[in-house]
Design an enzyme around this catalytic site. Structure first.
Site, PDB file in Angstrom:
ATOM      1  N   SER A   1      12.319   3.412   2.004  1.00  0.00           N
ATOM      2  CA  SER A   1      12.030   4.841   2.157  1.00  0.00           C
ATOM      3  C   SER A   1      13.212   5.519   2.848  1.00  0.00           C
ATOM      4  O   SER A   1      14.309   5.533   2.315  1.00  0.00           O
ATOM      5  CB  SER A   1      10.715   5.038   2.921  1.00  0.00           C
ATOM      6  OG  SER A   1      10.159   6.300   2.596  1.00  0.00           O
TER       7      SER A   1
ATOM      8  N   LYS B   1       3.132   5.707  -3.026  1.00  0.00           N
ATOM      9  CA  LYS B   1       3.420   6.051  -1.630  1.00  0.00           C
ATOM     10  C   LYS B   1       2.123   5.947  -0.832  1.00  0.00           C
ATOM     11  O   LYS B   1       1.393   6.917  -0.657  1.00  0.00           O
ATOM     12  CB  LYS B   1       4.008   7.459  -1.529  1.00  0.00           C
ATOM     13  CG  LYS B   1       4.707   7.704  -0.195  1.00  0.00           C
ATOM     14  CD  LYS B   1       5.893   6.787  -0.016  1.00  0.00           C
ATOM     15  CE  LYS B   1       6.564   6.942   1.319  1.00  0.00           C
ATOM     16  NZ  LYS B   1       7.672   6.006   1.521  1.00  0.00           N
TER      17      LYS B   1
END
Length: 590
Positions: free
Chosen positions: A390, A194
């Site tokens: 996401s 991430k």
């Protein structure tokens, strides 16, 4: 005294003239709106050519812009067209006897690779009609050439440029700037990959980020080369070598490597178009822009008869809480659209078109809930565009089936939060200090004028961990896989559509039309109509509802040009609130 009355009179005259000009302009705009409300069809002559340029950003749906046809005092509106109408018009043109072929007038196509893929596939389908496709440009970017590669004939200006050099993706890092300003980004995240926070805490890519970028870019590039190789009948390895060593440096190089079919000037292109359409030498080629193309014919998907409907809900842009706008995905607006489709007895299935890099995790969960509830009552099929990553994947994962393009960017299942500590900036750079009182130990949690305490960091980390757990749980339930497996392919890692099919995050390759057909099959429908949600703004609201912020953003975009993306990235980072589920960065493939 005379001077006083002189200025007063001048001011009054100026005011009256201003009101008069605005009144006239208002009448002109009103006239354009009224005329645009009528369904005008462009007259199309026989032996016509459809011209496709795409020199503007290709959005999901054609916006209702009443000023498209405005031509007043030197101001001229420009017609744009969304992907939905591009695909529809290409389908109609296949069986329109007036259209003899397509002229691709391309240089730079302003859209993501998945959007280009959908248009490219539609052009391939168009060729089944036996009609020609001819491409010409003075400069072909890689995206434009990929689209043009399906043409029967590709021509390049004798002094033009054809780019074929491989893909690159450059990231911008702000750590050095923040260090100079005395701003410390306090990061709380889950997921090794991430990397959304990396530009604020590093001065180069982490090893994990470099690994994932190398992987998904390699997948996209393989697909790019394979398709050009197939269309141009050039060996794939040879094509890789041509690009890797940048062997195409002149137009003659492009011709010798069989990437184009000829080097011609515009007058020679026009002459060939006349020949292909049986147009006399002293007459103009009859051409219609794809933006202007209209046809009285309809496809089965548009008007198949009967009362049954398939709803297509469009969700495009960043995910935010509240109503949002047509430029982003407001959780309230999109949830309401899904709910409306779910409660409409005429709607037998729903196609959820997602083109989003993510955003607010909370807003994503609100939309996810509506998708889940709808799935319990009727089939839900997701069609992914350039991005569905996401938060964009979060809102899609509950669907019965997920369609992607091979070069769709998806996955990125991870969450993060950023709270800047600007104490040094305020104190040392600006000379500003703060003091105050509070009635609770954590009453000022998130205050940017001081660093977080260890206890506060633990609170926020727990919130982020809980959000990540919920995210992966939703995915595991939607994809019918163990949560432990989902976590193993999550960690915020970005995948292409092709990779997502292999690891189980998506089901099959297909465009939005394929998704509609799949929804119809699941709902056991032979005849149906397609309806779109949420409804686009009416012409009056489009003009008079423009906010000053939107206008300022438009002006800034013009001033900064290609650099606007960096300004936007910094601005968005400063406006982040709550836990975020969004792509690691703005992915731009060159």
């Amino acid at each position: 005294m005379k001077q006083f009355f002189k200025y007063v009179f001048a001011s009054m005259v100026g005011f009256i003239l201003s009101v008069l000009v605005l009144f006239i302009l208002g009448l002109v705009i009103l006239g354009v709106i009224i005329s645009s409300a009528e369904d005008k069809s462009v007259t199309i002559s026989s032996n016509s050519v459809m011209r496709i340029s795409l020199d503007y950003p290709v959005v999901e749906r054609t916006a209702k812009n009443p000023l498209d046809d405005l031509d007043f005092m030197g101001f001229k509106g420009e017609k744009n067209i969304g992907l939905n109408d591009i695909l529809t018009n290409l389908k109609k043109a296949q069986t329109d006897d007036r259209i003899k072929g397509i002229y691709l007038d391309l240089s730079s196509v302003q859209s993501g690779m998945a959007t280009i893929e959908e248009i490219r596939n539609a052009l391939i389908d168009f060729k089944k009609s036996g009609k020609f496709i001819m491409a010409y440009s003075e400069v072909y970017t890689q995206g434009a050439y990929y689209l043009a590669s399906v043409a029967d004939k590709i021509y390049l200006n004798p002094e033009g440029i054809l780019e074929l050099k491989g893909f690159s993706s450059e990231l911008m890092f702000f750590k050095g700037t923040l260090d100079k300003l005395g701003i410390e980004p306090q990061i709380i995240r889950v997921g090794t990959y991430k990397s959304a926070v990396e530009p604020f805490i590093l001065d180069k890519m982490s090893d994990a980020n470099r690994e994932q970028v190398t992987s998904f870019m390699g997948s996209m590039y393989d697909h790019f080369l394979d398709n050009i190789s197939k269309s141009r009948r050039v060996n794939r390895d040879s094509l890789f070598s041509i690009a890797n060593d940048m062997k195409v440096r002149t137009p003659k190089d492009a011709l010798s490597y069989h990437l184009v079919d000829g080097l011609k000037y515009k007058d020679e292109i026009i002459a060939e178009l006349k020949s292909r359409t049986d147009t006399e030498k002293d007459e103009d080629v009859k051409a219609v822009k794809i933006e202007d193309y209209k046809s009285n014919e309809t496809t089965d998907a548009e008007d198949g008869g009967g009362s049954s409907r398939i709803a297509v809900v469009y969700a495009s842009g960043e995910i935010v809480g509240g109503e949002g706008s047509e430029d982003n995905i407001g959780s309230e607006r999109i949830s309401r659209a899904i709910r409306k489709a779910r409660t409409d007895d005429k709607v037998k299935a729903l196609v959820f078109r997602v083109n989003s890099p993510g955003g607010s995790a909370l807003a994503s969960d609100v939309i996810w809930r509506e998708v889940l509830l709808t799935k319990k009552q009727k089939p839900v099929i997701v069609s992914m565009g350039d991005y569905a990553a996401s938060g964009g994947y979060y809102i899609a994962c509950a669907a019965d089936s997920i369609f992607v393009q091979p070069n769709t960017i998806t996955g990125s299942i991870g969450v993060f939060g950023i709270i800047p500590n600007m104490k040094t900036f305020f104190n040392d750079k600006l000379g500003i200090t703060f003091d105050g009182v509070k009635t609770g130990k954590y009453a000022d949690l998130g205050d940017i004028s001081r660093p977080l305490t260890d206890a506060e960091k633990m609170i926020i980390q727990k919130e982020v961990n809980n959000t990540y757990y919920t995210f992966t749980k939703h995915v595991s339930e939607g994809r019918k896989k163990d949560q432990s497996y989902i976590k193993s392919i999550a960690e915020g890692r970005v995948w292409t559509g092709s990779q997502a099919i292999k690891n189980g995050l998506a089901d099959r390759v297909g465009n939005i039309s394929d998704a509609v057909k799949s929804a119809a099959k699941m709902a056991k429908l032979d005849k149906y109509k397609v309806v779109s949600y949420p409804s686009l703004k009416d012409p009056f609201e489009s003009i008079f509802g423009t906010s000053s912020d939107k206008l300022q953003s438009y002006i800034t975009k013009i001033q900064l040009g290609d650099q606007y993306i960096y300004y936007k990235q910094i601005k968005e980072a400063l406006q982040l609130t709550g836990v975020q589920a969004r792509l690691p960065y703005n992915i731009s493939i060159k």
